[in-house]
Write an enzyme that holds these catalytic residues in place. Structure first.
Site, mmCIF file in Angstrom:
data_model
loop_
_atom_site.group_PDB
_atom_site.id
_atom_site.type_symbol
_atom_site.label_atom_id
_atom_site.label_comp_id
_atom_site.label_asym_id
_atom_site.label_seq_id
_atom_site.Cartn_x
_atom_site.Cartn_y
_atom_site.Cartn_z
ATOM 1 C CD GLU A 176 -5.686 0.873 2.574
ATOM 2 O OE1 GLU A 176 -5.494 -0.234 3.115
ATOM 3 O OE2 GLU A 176 -6.464 1.042 1.629
ATOM 4 N NE ARG A 183 -3.764 -2.258 0.226
ATOM 5 C CZ ARG A 183 -3.451 -3.452 -0.312
ATOM 6 N NH1 ARG A 183 -2.334 -3.597 -0.995
ATOM 7 N NH2 ARG A 183 -4.268 -4.471 -0.194
ATOM 8 C CB SER A 195 -8.753 -1.657 4.517
ATOM 9 O OG SER A 195 -9.182 -2.842 3.913
HETATM 10 C C1 FAD Z 1 -15.429 -0.181 -0.495
HETATM 11 C C2 FAD Z 1 -13.953 0.048 -0.764
HETATM 12 C C3 FAD Z 1 -13.115 -1.040 -0.990
HETATM 13 C C4 FAD Z 1 -11.750 -0.871 -1.232
HETATM 14 N N1 FAD Z 1 -10.982 -1.974 -1.457
HETATM 15 C C5 FAD Z 1 -9.657 -1.836 -1.699
HETATM 16 C C6 FAD Z 1 -8.835 -2.979 -1.948
HETATM 17 O O1 FAD Z 1 -9.302 -4.123 -1.967
HETATM 18 N N2 FAD Z 1 -7.522 -2.783 -2.166
HETATM 19 C C7 FAD Z 1 -6.963 -1.533 -2.192
HETATM 20 O O2 FAD Z 1 -5.754 -1.432 -2.406
HETATM 21 N N3 FAD Z 1 -7.719 -0.423 -1.961
HETATM 22 C C8 FAD Z 1 -9.041 -0.543 -1.719
HETATM 23 N N4 FAD Z 1 -9.818 0.573 -1.485
HETATM 24 C C9 FAD Z 1 -9.175 1.909 -1.456
HETATM 25 C C10 FAD Z 1 -9.311 2.702 -2.780
HETATM 26 O O3 FAD Z 1 -10.353 2.211 -3.564
HETATM 27 C C11 FAD Z 1 -8.021 2.668 -3.608
HETATM 28 O O4 FAD Z 1 -6.950 3.200 -2.866
HETATM 29 C C12 FAD Z 1 -8.154 3.462 -4.917
HETATM 30 O O5 FAD Z 1 -7.041 3.223 -5.741
HETATM 31 C C13 FAD Z 1 -8.288 4.965 -4.685
HETATM 32 O O6 FAD Z 1 -8.667 5.541 -5.925
HETATM 33 P P1 FAD Z 1 -9.301 6.987 -6.011
HETATM 34 O O7 FAD Z 1 -9.335 7.361 -7.461
HETATM 35 O O8 FAD Z 1 -10.598 7.020 -5.315
HETATM 36 O O9 FAD Z 1 -8.207 7.854 -5.256
HETATM 37 P P2 FAD Z 1 -8.438 9.128 -4.306
HETATM 38 O O10 FAD Z 1 -9.072 8.690 -3.041
HETATM 39 O O11 FAD Z 1 -9.084 10.218 -5.052
HETATM 40 O O12 FAD Z 1 -6.913 9.515 -4.013
HETATM 41 C C14 FAD Z 1 -6.098 8.665 -3.258
HETATM 42 C C15 FAD Z 1 -4.661 9.233 -3.274
HETATM 43 O O13 FAD Z 1 -4.125 9.163 -4.588
HETATM 44 C C16 FAD Z 1 -3.772 10.470 -5.068
HETATM 45 N N5 FAD Z 1 -4.135 10.482 -6.485
HETATM 46 C C17 FAD Z 1 -5.336 10.139 -7.028
HETATM 47 N N6 FAD Z 1 -5.275 10.212 -8.370
HETATM 48 C C18 FAD Z 1 -4.007 10.613 -8.675
HETATM 49 C C19 FAD Z 1 -3.322 10.887 -9.899
HETATM 50 N N7 FAD Z 1 -3.921 10.746 -11.094
HETATM 51 N N8 FAD Z 1 -2.028 11.311 -9.843
HETATM 52 C C20 FAD Z 1 -1.405 11.446 -8.642
HETATM 53 N N9 FAD Z 1 -1.992 11.194 -7.462
HETATM 54 C C21 FAD Z 1 -3.277 10.789 -7.480
HETATM 55 C C22 FAD Z 1 -4.583 11.425 -4.227
HETATM 56 O O14 FAD Z 1 -3.976 12.711 -4.180
HETATM 57 C C23 FAD Z 1 -4.571 10.705 -2.886
HETATM 58 O O15 FAD Z 1 -3.338 10.908 -2.254
HETATM 59 C C24 FAD Z 1 -11.189 0.433 -1.246
HETATM 60 C C25 FAD Z 1 -12.030 1.536 -1.029
HETATM 61 C C26 FAD Z 1 -13.396 1.351 -0.803
HETATM 62 C C27 FAD Z 1 -14.281 2.558 -0.599
#
Ligand code: FAD
Length: 349
Positions: A345, A171, A249
Site C-alpha cells: 500500500e 486505495r 496496513s
Molecule cells: C498507524 C497507521 C494507520 C493507518 N490507517 C489507515 C487507514 O485506516 N486507512 C487508510 O486509508 N490509510 C491508513 N494509513 C495510511 C496513511 O495514514 C494514509 O494513506 C494517509 O492519507 C497518508 O497521509 P500522509 O500525509 O502521511 O501522506 P504521505 O505518506 O506523505 O504521502 C502519501 C502519498 O501521497 C502523496 N501526497 C501527499 N500529499 C500530497 C499532496 N498534497 N498532493 C499530492 N500528492 C500528495 C505522496 O507523494 C505519496 O505518494 C495508516 C497509516 C498508519 C501509520
C-alpha cells in the site's frame, strides 16, 4: 506599497526520519516547505528546481524510504480550515493540504459538521487523503468528497478537480496513476473540500462498531460517540507510530474472482473474505499473512506486528531496505501458498 511574499523556505540535506511514521533514516538533498499554491508556482518557476524531479511529502505515513531522496521534496505545510457553505443538504468544509488529518476531523465535529468520524485517527495530512482515497470503518474519503485544488508541477497552473476526475477506487485515485492521464508526481493538491451530508446519518455497519453498540446498549450513537469508539478500537489494534514505527496496513487487501475464492476456500475454509457488489471478492490480506505464520516474526530490525499481521513495524533502528526485505519474503510465502500476489500500500522510495 506592494507587500512581497516571503522567500521560499528551503532546507538542504534535511533528515526525513522525523517526517515518516516508520522512523526510517533518509536525507533529502533539498526540502522546500510549501505554505501556499503560490509557493508551488514559485518552485515551478525556480531556475534550479523548476525542471528537477519532485516528491510531494505530507506526513510520511504512507511512505517507505529505502535511500536518500534526490528529487526536490515539497513538504506540504498549507494550513487553514473553514466552512465554505452551509447548504440545506450538506456542509461544505475546506482544509489546507498540510492540516493534520485527525485534527481536522476533530475540528469538524467541534464545529458541528459531522460525517468524517469513522475516519478518525488516520495519520497524515488532509492533502494526502484523496491520493489513496483513505478509508476505514465503512467510510471512504470519496463518500464525503466535494472537490480539490491542485497546482500543475510543469505549468504552475491551478486546477479544481471533481470526484469523477479524481477517479477514486479502493486505495486508489488518479494521483496514484502513472502514464497518460495519470497525475502521479505531476500535480500538488493544495486544498481539499468535503461534502458532509445533512441530516447526518451514522455509518455503523462495521462489525466492531456493531459490537460496541451491543456492549454499551447505545444503538443510536451521536457522531462524537462514533468518533470516540473508532479512536478506541484503533488504539487497541494498531501500534502508535510515535512509539513503534509503522505505515499502517502494509499490503492492500487483494480482490479476486469468485472462482479463485472458491478454489482457496476449498483448501482453506477459514479464509476471511468479503463479497463485493460487482461479484468479485476481497480477501483479508492480514489473514493470508497470518496463515503463513508471519504474525510476531522479526527479520533483521523489521517485524510483523503481534496483534495484526497486516502491519509491518520498525523494531528499532530498521532501515527501509530491511522493511522491504521482510515485505518481499511475506509476498513470496503468500504467493507460494495461495497463488496471490500481495501489493504494497505505501509508496516505496
Ligand atoms: C498507524 C497507521 C494507520 C493507518 N490507517 C489507515 C487507514 O485506516 N486507512 C487508510 O486509508 N490509510 C491508513 N494509513 C495510511 C496513511 O495514514 C494514509 O494513506 C494517509 O492519507 C497518508 O497521509 P500522509 O500525509 O502521511 O501522506 P504521505 O505518506 O506523505 O504521502 C502519501 C502519498 O501521497 C502523496 N501526497 C501527499 N500529499 C500530497 C499532496 N498534497 N498532493 C499530492 N500528492 C500528495 C505522496 O507523494 C505519496 O505518494 C495508516 C497509516 C498508519 C501509520
Amino acid at each position: 506599497m506592494q507587500r512581497l511574499a516571503p522567500a521560499l523556505q528551503i532546507e538542504r540535506d534535511a533528515s526525513l526520519r522525523a517526517h515518516n511514521t516508520f522512523g526510517l533514516p533518509a536525507v533529502a538533498r533539498t526540502l522546500v516547505h510549501i505554505h501556499s499554491a503560490l509557493d508551488v508556482r514559485r518552485v515551478v518557476d525556480h531556475p534550479e528546481y523548476g525542471r528537477a524531479p519532485k516528491l510531494v511529502l505530507g506526513g510520511g505515513s504512507n511512505m517507505v524510504f529505502t535511500r536518500d531522496v534526490a528529487p526536490v521534496v515539497l513538504k506540504m505545510d498549507v494550513r487553514g480550515r473553514r466552512l465554505v457553505e452551509a447548504r440545506d443538504d450538506a456542509f461544505i468544509v475546506e482544509a489546507g493540504a498540510g492540516e493534520p488529518w485527525h485534527e481536522f476531523v476533530a475540528w469538524t465535529l467541534d464545529n458541528g459538521f459531522p460525517g468524517l468520524e469513522n475516519l478518525a485517527l488516520i495519520p497524515g495530512t488532509v492533502g494526502a487523503s484523496p491520493v489513496q482515497n483513505i478509508g476505514a470503518y465503512g467510510v471512504e474519503l470519496k463518500d464525503r468528497f466535494e472537490s480539490l485544488s491542485t497546482v500543475d508541477l510543469v505549468t504552475g497552473r491551478s486546477v479544481t478537480l471533481d470526484a469523477r476526475t479524481c477517479a477514486f477506487g479502493y486505495r486508489d485515485s488518479v494521483f496514484k496513476q502513472e502514464g497518460f492521464g495519470g497525475l502521479a508526481g505531476k500535480s500538488v493538491i493544495t486544498h481539499v473540500r468535503f461534502r458532509l451530508p445533512r441530516p447526518w446519518q451514522p455509518v455503523l455497519g462495521y462489525l466492531e462498531l456493531e459490537r460496541r453498540m451491543q456492549e454499551t446498549g447505545n444503538t443510536a450513537p451521536d457522531a462524537r460517540t462514533v468518533f470516540d469508539w473508532v479512536c478506541d478500537i484503533r488504539r487497541g489494534k494498531l501500534p502508535d507510530w510515535r512509539e513503534v514505527g509503522n505505515a499502517g496496513s502494509f499490503f492492500k487487501n487483494p480482490v479476486v474472482t469468485m472462482e479463485q475464492c472458491r478454489d482457496i476456500i476449498g483448501r482453506d475454509p477459514e479464509i476471511v473474505h468479503y463479497p463485493l457488489p460487482d461479484g468479485s471478492v476481497k480477501l483479508a490480506a492480514g489473514w493470508l499473512i497470518d496463515a503463513c505464520g508471519w504474525k510476531g516474526k522479526t527479520v533483521g530490525r523489521a517485524g510483523v506486528y503481534e496483534k495484526q499481521a497486516l502491519v509491518l513495524v520498525n523494531r528499532g533502528g530498521a532501515s527501509g531496505a530491511e522493511v522491504v526485505t521482510l515485505a518481499r519474503a511475506i509476498q513470496e510465502s503468500v504467493y507460494g501458498r495461495f497463488g496471490i500476489r500481495l501489493e504494497p500500500e505505501p509508496l516505496i522510495i
